[in-house]
Design a protein around this motif. Sequence first.
Motif, mmCIF file in Angstrom:
data_model
loop_
_atom_site.group_PDB
_atom_site.id
_atom_site.type_symbol
_atom_site.label_atom_id
_atom_site.label_comp_id
_atom_site.label_asym_id
_atom_site.label_seq_id
_atom_site.Cartn_x
_atom_site.Cartn_y
_atom_site.Cartn_z
ATOM 1 N N GLN A 1 30.389 -95.456 39.328
ATOM 2 C CA GLN A 1 32.549 -95.765 39.477
ATOM 3 C C GLN A 1 32.360 -97.194 40.643
ATOM 4 O OE1 GLN A 1 32.991 -91.797 41.629
ATOM 5 N NE2 GLN A 1 34.283 -91.009 40.114
ATOM 6 N N ALA A 2 31.054 -97.389 41.124
ATOM 7 C CA ALA A 2 31.314 -98.188 41.682
ATOM 8 C C ALA A 2 31.217 -99.748 41.071
ATOM 9 C CB ALA A 2 29.801 -98.162 42.836
ATOM 10 N N PHE A 3 30.463 -99.577 39.435
ATOM 11 C CA PHE A 3 30.992 -100.534 38.858
ATOM 12 C C PHE A 3 31.289 -100.914 37.878
ATOM 13 C CE2 PHE A 3 26.405 -100.632 41.779
ATOM 14 C CZ PHE A 3 26.596 -102.328 41.604
ATOM 15 N N ASP A 4 32.073 -100.213 37.989
ATOM 16 C CA ASP A 4 32.973 -100.164 37.092
ATOM 17 C C ASP A 4 33.730 -100.723 35.179
ATOM 18 O OD1 ASP A 4 36.470 -99.605 36.132
ATOM 19 O OD2 ASP A 4 36.654 -101.594 36.969
ATOM 20 N N GLY A 5 32.640 -99.688 34.995
ATOM 21 C CA GLY A 5 31.570 -100.091 33.157
ATOM 22 C C GLY A 5 31.471 -101.103 33.094
ATOM 23 N N THR A 6 31.130 -102.193 34.315
ATOM 24 C CA THR A 6 29.663 -103.203 34.241
ATOM 25 C C THR A 6 28.212 -102.807 34.133
ATOM 26 O OG1 THR A 6 29.475 -103.720 35.885
ATOM 27 C CG2 THR A 6 31.101 -104.725 34.335
ATOM 28 N N LEU A 7 27.857 -101.489 34.790
ATOM 29 C CA LEU A 7 27.110 -100.904 34.842
ATOM 30 C C LEU A 7 26.556 -99.181 33.944
ATOM 31 C CD1 LEU A 7 24.498 -101.131 37.797
ATOM 32 C CD2 LEU A 7 24.811 -98.625 36.603
ATOM 33 N N VAL A 8 25.256 -98.729 33.353
ATOM 34 C CA VAL A 8 25.331 -97.511 32.651
ATOM 35 C C VAL A 8 24.104 -97.189 33.347
ATOM 36 C CG1 VAL A 8 24.171 -98.427 30.401
ATOM 37 C CG2 VAL A 8 25.108 -95.744 30.874
ATOM 38 N N GLY A 9 23.931 -95.946 34.540
ATOM 39 C CA GLY A 9 23.101 -95.437 34.679
ATOM 40 C C GLY A 9 22.704 -94.184 34.040
ATOM 41 N N LYS A 10 21.708 -93.723 34.886
ATOM 42 C CA LYS A 10 21.492 -92.193 34.166
ATOM 43 C C LYS A 10 20.090 -91.853 34.883
ATOM 44 C CE LYS A 10 21.920 -87.601 32.469
ATOM 45 N NZ LYS A 10 20.878 -87.378 33.872
ATOM 46 N N THR A 11 19.780 -90.644 35.829
ATOM 47 C CA THR A 11 18.603 -90.080 36.315
ATOM 48 C C THR A 11 17.725 -89.432 35.144
ATOM 49 O OG1 THR A 11 17.548 -88.904 38.373
ATOM 50 C CG2 THR A 11 19.519 -88.169 37.518
ATOM 51 N N GLY A 12 16.406 -89.247 35.603
ATOM 52 C CA GLY A 12 16.092 -88.033 34.984
ATOM 53 C C GLY A 12 14.970 -86.880 36.108
ATOM 54 N N ALA A 13 14.460 -85.953 35.586
ATOM 55 C CA ALA A 13 13.675 -84.850 37.323
ATOM 56 C C ALA A 13 12.351 -86.111 36.911
ATOM 57 C CB ALA A 13 13.826 -84.064 35.855
ATOM 58 N N ASP A 14 12.101 -85.297 38.247
ATOM 59 C CA ASP A 14 10.344 -85.969 39.123
ATOM 60 C C ASP A 14 10.843 -87.186 38.750
ATOM 61 O OD1 ASP A 14 8.906 -83.910 39.238
ATOM 62 O OD2 ASP A 14 9.915 -83.525 37.742
ATOM 63 N N ALA A 15 12.475 -88.182 39.468
ATOM 64 C CA ALA A 15 12.251 -89.476 39.930
ATOM 65 C C ALA A 15 12.173 -90.530 39.305
ATOM 66 C CB ALA A 15 11.734 -89.797 41.493
ATOM 67 N N CYS A 16 12.869 -90.541 37.752
ATOM 68 C CA CYS A 16 12.824 -91.199 36.766
ATOM 69 C C CYS A 16 14.677 -91.520 36.514
ATOM 70 C CB CYS A 16 12.460 -91.329 35.653
ATOM 71 S SG CYS A 16 12.677 -91.750 34.690
ATOM 72 N N TYR A 17 15.063 -93.542 36.317
ATOM 73 C CA TYR A 17 15.914 -94.027 36.374
ATOM 74 C C TYR A 17 16.475 -95.047 35.557
ATOM 75 C CZ TYR A 17 20.872 -93.859 37.921
ATOM 76 O OH TYR A 17 21.948 -93.567 38.034
#
Length: 334
Positions: free
Chosen positions: A241-257
């Motif tokens: 939401q903060a980056f308004d379409g310029t950034l796609v991000g996804k978390t993974g279990a046990d601390a991966c991003y």
Amino acid sequence: MSALAATLYRGEIVENTHAAHVAVVDAHGRLVHSFGDPQRITLPRSAAKPAQALAVIETGALERFGFTEEDLALMCASHSSEPRHIERVRAMLAKAQASESDLRCGGHPPISDAVQRDWIKRGFTPTAVCSNCSGKHAGMLAGARALGLALADYHLPGHPLQAHVRRTMARAAGLPDDAVQWAIDGCNLPTPAFPLAHLARLFMTVADAPQDTPLARIHRAMTAHPELVAGEGRFCTLLMQAFDGTLVGKTGADACYAIGVRREHGTLGIAIKVEDGNTAVLNAVVVHVLEQLGIGTQQQRDALAAFRQPVVRNTMGVPTGQLDVRFTLHSHQA
């Protein structure tokens, strides 16, 4: 090289230290920045969901069953089991002529504390559709249906659908099929493992995908509907939401991003792994990396300020300590 990335203090006393690894690649897939071991063999866990969703798109399931952009976002989600998430998964199953009994993920306590409190008040027992991965599983069932395959055992490594997923995953990560290792995820589906830098490459390709390609559809779905990818107050949702379409991000279990960044002077892919699996440390490290790389504006990064140096409080709300993230990315540029 030391991979110490963060220190948790209680008062002025060191309570815990946390190691992390970071890989940053450019639009050509070249490693341009790193910290720790950028080649660490890493289980992306749910950060691999965009590639799994790509495999579903390639079956033709979205067109055949009339799946929407919102449905695609939920396939990539680790959702909070909010009513909007559960209702959409049920609608996806109905579109694919499948039922909740076909799902091979299990119910579990929700990621959201607010949802958990509501379930406790109501005496609600979560079922498979409430799994944070149920959107991915609904997509897999639709993919199997679109290919004319049996729905039974769709989650097992020997099912033809999973063979297709394995090939797609390797291609998306820029690796030969036999260079990806596989285990079983918490949601009961096969989960890949490969070098961290190739996770960064995967998200770079999502961010860099030409218009009207399947990966561009995934980018658009996730960034247009971040509330479906995670949920109210969650890091993934607030980040996109903060980056308004310029950034796609996804978390993974046990601390991966993993992150893909669209920039005028070249797309970036970023992947991060915190060794001890601490999610609060992970989120703080992500914000630290974005700041070091100068991604977005200060105002955009400030939207994540609560995650930057979280204050630890005791049961009376008294501040007892603080997380300090302090490391410098190594540049590989000539």
